[in-house]
Motif scaffolding. Structure first.
Motif, PDB file in Angstrom:
ATOM      1  N   UNK A 140      14.495 -59.725   4.989  1.00  0.00           N
ATOM      2  CA  UNK A 140      15.640 -60.016   5.778  1.00  0.00           C
ATOM      3  C   UNK A 140      16.231 -61.457   5.577  1.00  0.00           C
ATOM      4  N   UNK A 141      17.580 -61.658   5.934  1.00  0.00           N
ATOM      5  CA  UNK A 141      18.119 -63.017   5.554  1.00  0.00           C
ATOM      6  C   UNK A 141      19.069 -63.368   7.247  1.00  0.00           C
ATOM      7  N   UNK A 142      19.088 -64.389   7.685  1.00  0.00           N
ATOM      8  CA  UNK A 142      20.079 -64.681   8.685  1.00  0.00           C
ATOM      9  C   UNK A 142      20.209 -66.159   8.608  1.00  0.00           C
ATOM     10  N   UNK A 143      21.461 -66.440   9.198  1.00  0.00           N
ATOM     11  CA  UNK A 143      21.843 -67.994   9.466  1.00  0.00           C
ATOM     12  C   UNK A 143      21.801 -68.194  11.063  1.00  0.00           C
ATOM     13  N   UNK A 144      21.444 -69.300  11.196  1.00  0.00           N
ATOM     14  CA  UNK A 144      21.555 -69.822  12.707  1.00  0.00           C
ATOM     15  C   UNK A 144      21.753 -71.381  12.637  1.00  0.00           C
ATOM     16  N   UNK A 145      22.891 -71.716  13.316  1.00  0.00           N
ATOM     17  CA  UNK A 145      23.079 -73.204  13.465  1.00  0.00           C
ATOM     18  C   UNK A 145      23.001 -73.885  12.205  1.00  0.00           C
ATOM     19  N   UNK A 146      23.796 -73.281  11.058  1.00  0.00           N
ATOM     20  CA  UNK A 146      23.828 -73.972  10.152  1.00  0.00           C
ATOM     21  C   UNK A 146      22.677 -73.893   8.997  1.00  0.00           C
ATOM     22  N   UNK A 148      19.806 -71.369   6.722  1.00  0.00           N
ATOM     23  CA  UNK A 148      19.560 -70.173   6.135  1.00  0.00           C
ATOM     24  C   UNK A 148      18.235 -70.000   6.414  1.00  0.00           C
ATOM     25  N   UNK A 149      17.751 -68.516   6.813  1.00  0.00           N
ATOM     26  CA  UNK A 149      16.387 -68.269   6.930  1.00  0.00           C
ATOM     27  C   UNK A 149      16.389 -67.027   6.305  1.00  0.00           C
ATOM     28  N   UNK A 150      15.099 -66.570   5.883  1.00  0.00           N
ATOM     29  CA  UNK A 150      14.803 -65.617   5.059  1.00  0.00           C
ATOM     30  C   UNK A 150      13.362 -64.925   5.137  1.00  0.00           C
ATOM     31  N   UNK A 151      13.192 -63.703   5.446  1.00  0.00           N
ATOM     32  CA  UNK A 151      11.662 -63.340   5.486  1.00  0.00           C
ATOM     33  C   UNK A 151      11.244 -62.870   4.229  1.00  0.00           C
ATOM     34  N   UNK A 152       9.837 -63.123   4.193  1.00  0.00           N
ATOM     35  CA  UNK A 152       9.091 -62.645   2.799  1.00  0.00           C
ATOM     36  C   UNK A 152       8.158 -61.751   3.397  1.00  0.00           C
ATOM     37  N   UNK A 153       7.651 -60.789   2.181  1.00  0.00           N
ATOM     38  CA  UNK A 153       6.596 -59.673   2.712  1.00  0.00           C
ATOM     39  C   UNK A 153       6.021 -59.319   1.309  1.00  0.00           C
ATOM     40  N   UNK A 154       4.661 -59.982   1.165  1.00  0.00           N
ATOM     41  CA  UNK A 154       4.019 -59.503  -0.160  1.00  0.00           C
ATOM     42  C   UNK A 154       2.422 -59.077   0.346  1.00  0.00           C
ATOM     43  N   UNK A 155       2.308 -57.888   0.035  1.00  0.00           N
ATOM     44  CA  UNK A 155       0.990 -57.381   0.455  1.00  0.00           C
ATOM     45  C   UNK A 155       0.822 -57.587   2.140  1.00  0.00           C
ATOM     46  N   UNK A 156      -0.269 -58.268   2.592  1.00  0.00           N
ATOM     47  CA  UNK A 156      -0.515 -58.402   3.880  1.00  0.00           C
ATOM     48  C   UNK A 156       0.204 -59.568   4.509  1.00  0.00           C
ATOM     49  N   UNK A 157       0.792 -60.362   3.692  1.00  0.00           N
ATOM     50  CA  UNK A 157       1.411 -61.843   4.145  1.00  0.00           C
ATOM     51  C   UNK A 157       2.748 -61.773   4.261  1.00  0.00           C
ATOM     52  N   UNK A 158       3.113 -62.195   5.383  1.00  0.00           N
ATOM     53  CA  UNK A 158       4.623 -62.425   5.616  1.00  0.00           C
ATOM     54  C   UNK A 158       5.091 -63.711   6.306  1.00  0.00           C
ATOM     55  N   UNK A 159       6.181 -63.976   5.941  1.00  0.00           N
ATOM     56  CA  UNK A 159       6.504 -65.423   6.598  1.00  0.00           C
ATOM     57  C   UNK A 159       8.078 -65.401   6.868  1.00  0.00           C
ATOM     58  N   UNK A 160       8.454 -66.109   7.649  1.00  0.00           N
ATOM     59  CA  UNK A 160       9.887 -66.620   8.046  1.00  0.00           C
ATOM     60  C   UNK A 160      10.106 -67.672   7.407  1.00  0.00           C
ATOM     61  N   UNK A 167      19.606 -75.473  -2.999  1.00  0.00           N
ATOM     62  CA  UNK A 167      18.593 -75.797  -4.094  1.00  0.00           C
ATOM     63  C   UNK A 167      17.519 -74.378  -3.621  1.00  0.00           C
ATOM     64  N   UNK A 168      17.493 -74.018  -2.606  1.00  0.00           N
ATOM     65  CA  UNK A 168      16.430 -72.926  -2.383  1.00  0.00           C
ATOM     66  C   UNK A 168      15.201 -73.406  -2.032  1.00  0.00           C
TER      67      UNK A 168
END
Length: 210
Positions: A140-146, A148-160, A167-168
């Motif tokens: 997932x991707x979202x913007x809030x108050x300027x 940029x956030x995205x979700x990651x999901x690999x195997x059993x591990x997930x982060x925001x 620059x990324x």
């Protein structure tokens, strides 16, 4: 980089007849979530699903203030949320490998899952305006108050992750509990993220860290 553990405020679902939750969006009142063949409106107060739109809904969902946008296979559909009518379609930048979707600054932002990219695209033509590289699979991707956030999901591990949109670079990481995946991500514009839970069939509200 700031790191923290996710604080899950509330879980919604699983929902009858829904095996998997893909994209999520928020229209100021309801959370919309994609479940493969339907787009569903969830009341975050009561936890009840209010209505569904029968539509191809395989990945990210977005709301521009008037219309819903939904990734269905290799296309992005523009939908009237009142009638469910598809008003327009544009090609998705990942040609079917797309994941998250959000609306910000008059444009759509699209995650490309395995390519670890986020594309900013023209909502009328689908033309790619710029591309941000990540070093993880992008859900997932979202913007809030300027930000940029995205979700990651690999195997059993997930982060925001909050990243620098130029620059990324990862500026902040919020780690989900082991085994809790993030398939879709949307901010409520305040202190909550709504996260699609993939094949758990759930939607989760996570507190946005300061």
């Amino acid at each position: 980089m700031k790191s923290s553990t996710a604080e899950i405020i509330r879980e919604y679902g699983p929902f009858p007849g829904i095996d998997s939750v893909h994209g999520v969006s928020y229209d100021g009142q309801n959370v919309w979530f994609a479940s493969g063949e339907k787009l569903n409106a969830l009341d975050p107060q009561s936890g009840k699903t209010l209505r569904s739109i029968e539509i191809a809904a395989h990945a990210g969902t977005a709301f521009d203030g008037r219309h819903l946008f939904q990734i269905g296979e290799a296309r992005i559909l523009k939908i009237d949320p009142q009638t469910g009518e598809v008003l327009a379609t544009i090609p998705a930048p990942g040609s079917g490998g797309d994941s998250g979707l959000t609306w910000a600054e008059g444009t759509l932002w699209v995650g490309e899952y395995r390519e670890r990219k986020i594309h900013q695209i023209d909502p009328d033509s689908g033309q790619i305006l710029r591309t941000i590289e990540s070093n993880r699979f992008v859900t997932g991707v979202t913007w809030v108050e300027g930000d940029l956030w995205h979700g990651t999901w690999e195997g059993d591990e997930s982060e925001l992750r909050r990243i620098d949109p130029t620059t990324g670079e990862v500026l902040q990481s919020v780690t989900m509990p082991t085994g809790v995946g993030v398939s879709g991500l949307e901010s409520d514009g305040a202190d909550r993220f709504f996260c699609g839970g993939g094949n758990s069939g759930k939607v989760r509200a996570v507190r946005r860290p300061a």
